[in-house]
Write a protein that holds these residues in place. Structure first.
Motif, mmCIF file in Angstrom:
data_model
loop_
_atom_site.group_PDB
_atom_site.id
_atom_site.type_symbol
_atom_site.label_atom_id
_atom_site.label_comp_id
_atom_site.label_asym_id
_atom_site.label_seq_id
_atom_site.Cartn_x
_atom_site.Cartn_y
_atom_site.Cartn_z
ATOM 1 N N GLY A 18 0.811 -1.209 0.000
ATOM 2 C CA GLY A 18 0.000 0.000 0.000
ATOM 3 C C GLY A 18 0.843 1.256 0.000
ATOM 4 O O GLY A 18 0.537 2.242 -0.682
ATOM 5 N N MET A 19 1.946 1.261 0.781
ATOM 6 C CA MET A 19 2.823 2.435 0.799
ATOM 7 C C MET A 19 3.476 2.655 -0.556
ATOM 8 O O MET A 19 3.582 3.795 -1.031
ATOM 9 N N ARG A 31 3.429 6.014 -5.560
ATOM 10 C CA ARG A 31 3.369 6.260 -7.016
ATOM 11 C C ARG A 31 2.180 7.131 -7.398
ATOM 12 O O ARG A 31 2.294 7.995 -8.256
ATOM 13 N N SER A 32 1.022 6.884 -6.779
ATOM 14 C CA SER A 32 -0.200 7.574 -7.209
ATOM 15 C C SER A 32 -0.454 8.885 -6.462
ATOM 16 O O SER A 32 -1.230 9.713 -6.925
ATOM 17 N N GLY A 33 0.199 9.052 -5.306
ATOM 18 C CA GLY A 33 -0.044 10.263 -4.523
ATOM 19 C C GLY A 33 -1.287 10.198 -3.654
ATOM 20 O O GLY A 33 -1.689 11.210 -3.070
ATOM 21 N N GLU A 34 -1.935 9.030 -3.572
ATOM 22 C CA GLU A 34 -3.129 8.893 -2.748
ATOM 23 C C GLU A 34 -2.744 8.811 -1.264
ATOM 24 O O GLU A 34 -1.635 8.383 -0.925
ATOM 25 N N CYS A 58 -6.292 1.410 5.682
ATOM 26 C CA CYS A 58 -7.282 2.117 4.859
ATOM 27 C C CYS A 58 -6.581 2.811 3.686
ATOM 28 O O CYS A 58 -6.212 3.996 3.783
ATOM 29 N N PRO A 59 -6.362 2.141 2.571
ATOM 30 C CA PRO A 59 -5.743 2.798 1.421
ATOM 31 C C PRO A 59 -6.704 3.791 0.772
ATOM 32 O O PRO A 59 -7.908 3.537 0.669
#
Length: 804
Positions: A666-667, A672-675, A732-733
């Protein structure tokens, strides 16, 4: 005594037709032929003219109907835009462009012109600036065509936004009321409250070839207005939807150059009395001398257009020939030929006698040549080892060539001319099949006679021969009279076929013995060539059902086929589709891949499929050989072991190991996505007291019950794990710290509001923390641990966050 020519030997009583009578007869034939030719030529010319008029009428009507349909289509498309506005609370520029983009093929553009009162002009322009149109200004064009601020008027209809594929720049802000034609169009819209067309205008910003056109306007009312163009309904008008239509695009769009070159089309406004100023005129020039004209009035949104169509030179060239010329020419030539035939009729007999003599000499020469060719043919057949036989059915005699006799080991004098010479030497097992093949041909059911059978040689050895023949002559009732054929020694080929058959039988025996492995061979198109017993057991199909047919489509899972085809296409740089997906990577070696297959009864199998190429003697790829092994049980065992290794045995949620794996993944994904990424951790309050008071079984019940309640409130993407003891965590991603806090409050309330039978209300202390780019997993865990510790220290049954 010298022999006289044939015409001089005729009896004197018959006489000879005089030259004068011959000329008279020839003249009568010529005059009659010319009269008939003239009459036929006139009739052909009249029919050709009628056909030309009909062809022009059909072409003209088709072109007029096409223009009418395109005018109607323009109205329908603008009506659809108006209905779109009526069915929408508010239409943004992007929604407008998205809706009208499919309609721009033959229209210069569409535009929305809202109604703006004088007192609201400044606020309207300011709203446009806020929406991103910084240079927006309600303007008009001066005498040089440059934009200047619009004069003060009671109301404006400026272009707010539009869409076009032909205009490089839309005239945003241009007031429709700034021109005389625009004011007239606005007045028509307010008065008639329906689609109206403007007078012919020059469309600003359009390419020169498409500048001449018409504006089609549709009023937009936000709700059904009262009947009649009253002042109240005019006041309810919110704006005008405008379509800019080029006459050239309207008429020529979608037509090829060949069709446009056929007819000359002129479009005029019926209200315009100037006949020399049309709205549109084709590039091709009409041929007025043809006297072919088609005119029609077309109604378009309240305006009456007159369309006039005339033929072009190309149309006349294609459809107007000169058949009468050829009729007259042919008739004249025919008349001359008939007249000449009359003149030459007297010498016909002499010419016939001379021709008979020439043909007789030619026949004698051909006969000699035929005899020589027959001798050459017999020599060639004997040299090639083909035995020739010639059967005279009426006489019951058969001619056997020297090669035929030598093939069986006989000399010429040892073989007679009866049919029994061949029949009594045929192997008894082959007699029936050979006789049936011969009878089918004799009855006319087969075009050729062909049979493979054995003949006994002089030394007693059996010789395989290919016997072929054909009936060359039949009687009037269809009965055969003569038949010719050949016999060829095929013993070597038969021996090779027998040996190959034995090898194939042994090979099939080996394949069928492998009952635990599916072995299937196909050609390059996927048609099954062999299907062993192991394949029958594995897939549930019998060999009889699939041999010679394509591999059943439902053997492979379609989603796997599509994914495999996509991956192979990207890897190989070319499109992979169809059966090529299975063997695309075979090359010079083999390909091994695991597939999910479906048995005939619908049960799924996991198979390990090894594909190798089957090649011919020259090394060319001619098919594939697949060996499939059922690995379903092994795969199920692997999945079960994997599930057990990442699942907590008591609660059924994921364990610490799985949590660490998903946290690292998840990290990396959020990096990569900035979420955002957040953790919610909680400890059960006073869990040790529960174990001491009620026993460890009650503690286990508390853990299981709380995990079930929490799991019901989580998303599918959330990861719920038990770290050990009474410590649980939710990954919680995609959730921010605020969203995680709301989730923790909801979970805390859910635990607090429901009691557990026999124990009572059990609460938990919650801590939340958000991941920051650059932090490690241990850093994040320390943060959320601190938050849980703070919640316990501040009285338990609460949610605390760590924002450090």
């Amino acid at each position: 005594m010298t022999q006289l020519p044939a015409f001089e030997q005729l009896p004197a009583a018959q006489g000879v037709v005089s030259q004068k009578k011959a000329l008279r007869a020839a003249g009568l034939v010529l005059v009659a032929g010319l009269l008939l030719t003239g009459l036929l030529g006139w009739n052909v010319w009249r029919n050709a003219r009628m056909a030309l008029e009909q062809q022009f009428a059909l072409a003209a009507n088709e072109r007029i109907d096409r223009v009418r349909e395109r005018l109607t289509l323009q109205q329908s498309e603008l009506e659809s835009v108006r209905r779109f506005f009526e069915n929408s609370d508010d239409v943004s520029r992007e929604e407008f462009e998205h809706f009208v983009s499919p309609l721009l093929g033959d229209t210069l553009g569409y535009a929305w012109l809202p109604r703006v009162e004088q007192h609201a002009r400044e606020a309207f322009e300011e709203r446009a600036h806020v929406d991103g149109m910084l240079d927006y200004l309600i303007h008009e064009l001066d005498s040089q065509g440059r934009p200047v601020p619009a004069q003060v008027r009671e109301r404006y209809f400026p272009v707010l936004y539009g869409a076009s594929e032909y205009l490089q720049e839309l005239p945003l802000g241009l007031d429709l009321n700034s021109t005389e034609s625009g004011r007239e169009l606005t007045q028509q819209v307010l008065t008639e409250r329906q689609l109206v067309a403007s007078i012919p205008v020059i469309l600003p910003g359009a390419p020169p070839a498409d500048a001449a056109g018409v504006l089609l306007a549709a009023p937009f009312y936000p709700r059904p207005a009262l009947l009649g163009p009253t002042a109240e309904t005019r006041a309810g008008l919110q704006g005008i939807l405008l379509a800019a239509i080029s006459y050239r695009l309207l008429i020529e769009q979608g037509m090829d150059a060949d069709s446009l070159a056929q007819l000359a089309l002129t479009l005029r406004d019926s209200a315009d009395q100037r006949a020399d100023v049309p709205l549109y005129r084709s590039a091709v020039l009409p041929v007025q001398a043809a006297e072919l004209v088609a005119e029609r009035h077309l109604d378009f949104a309240g305006r009456d257009y007159l369309i006039r169509i005339e033929p072009s030179a190309d149309f006349l060239k294609r459809n107007q020939g000169d058949p009468q010329f050829w009729v007259v020419l042919g008739g004249t030539l025919t008349s001359l030929l008939l007249a000449g035939y009359v003149l030459t009729l007297l010498s016909q007999r002499q010419r016939a006698l001379q021709l008979v003599a020439e043909r007789t000499a030619e026949l004698r020469a051909n006969q000699l040549e035929l005899q020589e060719n027959q001798a050459r043919l017999h020599f060639a057949m004997d040299s090639a080892g083909h035995g020739v036989w010639d059967w005279n059915v009426d006489l019951g005699k058969v001619f056997y060539s020297h090669a035929w006799k030598a093939m069986l080991g006989f000399r010429d004098g040892e073989i007679g001319t009866t049919t029994d010479e061949c029949l009594r030497r045929i192997h008894p097992d082959d007699q029936t099949a050979r006789c049936e093949a011969l009878q089918r041909h004799l009855r006319g059911e087969a075009p050729l006679y062909q049979s493979e059978h054995r003949l006994r040689c002089k030394n007693g050895r059996w010789l395989w021969v290919l016997d072929r023949g054909q009936v060359m002559e039949r009687a009037a009732d269809g009965a055969p009279r003569r038949m010719i054929g050949t016999q060829t020694d095929i013993s070597s080929r038969k021996a090779a076929e027998l040996e190959l058959g034995e090898v194939n039988n042994r090979l099939h025996g080996l394949l069928d013995a492998a009952t635990q492995v599916a072995i299937v061979s196909t050609d390059l198109r996927g048609f099954v060539r062999s299907f062993n017993v192991g394949a029958e057991r594995m897939f549930g199909y019998s060999a009889r059902e699939v041999l010679g047919r394509p591999v059943p489509e439902n053997v492979f899972v379609k989603d796997e086929i599509r994914r495999r085809a996509h991956d192979l296409s990207q890897a190989l740089g070319r499109e992979i589709r169809g059966f090529e997906v299975v063997g695309a990577l075979v090359g010079e070696g083999h390909e091994e891949h695991e597939w999910t297959c479906l048995r005939r009864d619908g049960r799924q199998l996991k198979v390990n499929l090894i594909i190798t190429g089957v090649r011919d003697s020259s090394g060319g790829l001619i098919g594939y050989l697949g060996i499939a092994t059922d690995v379903t049980l092994r795969k199920e065992a692997e999945l079960e072991l994997r599930r057990l290794s990442v699942t907590d045995a008591l609660t059924g949620v994921h364990n610490r190991r799985y949590f660490r794996e998903q946290l690292e993944l998840g990290m990396a994904r959020c990096s990569r996505s900035g979420e955002p990424l957040s953790l919610v951790m909680f400890d059960i309050d006073h869990f040790k007291d529960i174990n001491d008071r009620f026993g460890h079984e009650a503690g286990d019940t508390v853990l299981v019950t709380l995990c079930q309640r929490v799991a019901q409130r989580l998303r599918k993407v959330d990861v719920f794990c038990r770290l050990g003891g009474e410590e649980l965590v939710v990954l919680c991603p995609g959730s921010s710290l605020e969203q995680a806090a709301r989730l923790a409050e909801a979970l805390c309330e859910a635990l607090r509001s429901h009691s557990i039978e026999g124990i009572g209300v059990v609460t938990a202390s919650f801590g939340i923390a958000g991941w920051v780019a650059g932090e490690s997993a241990d850093d994040l865990m320390r943060k959320v641990d601190r938050a849980v510790y703070r919640a316990k220290r501040l009285g338990r049954d609460r949610v605390e966050r760590d924002e450090g």
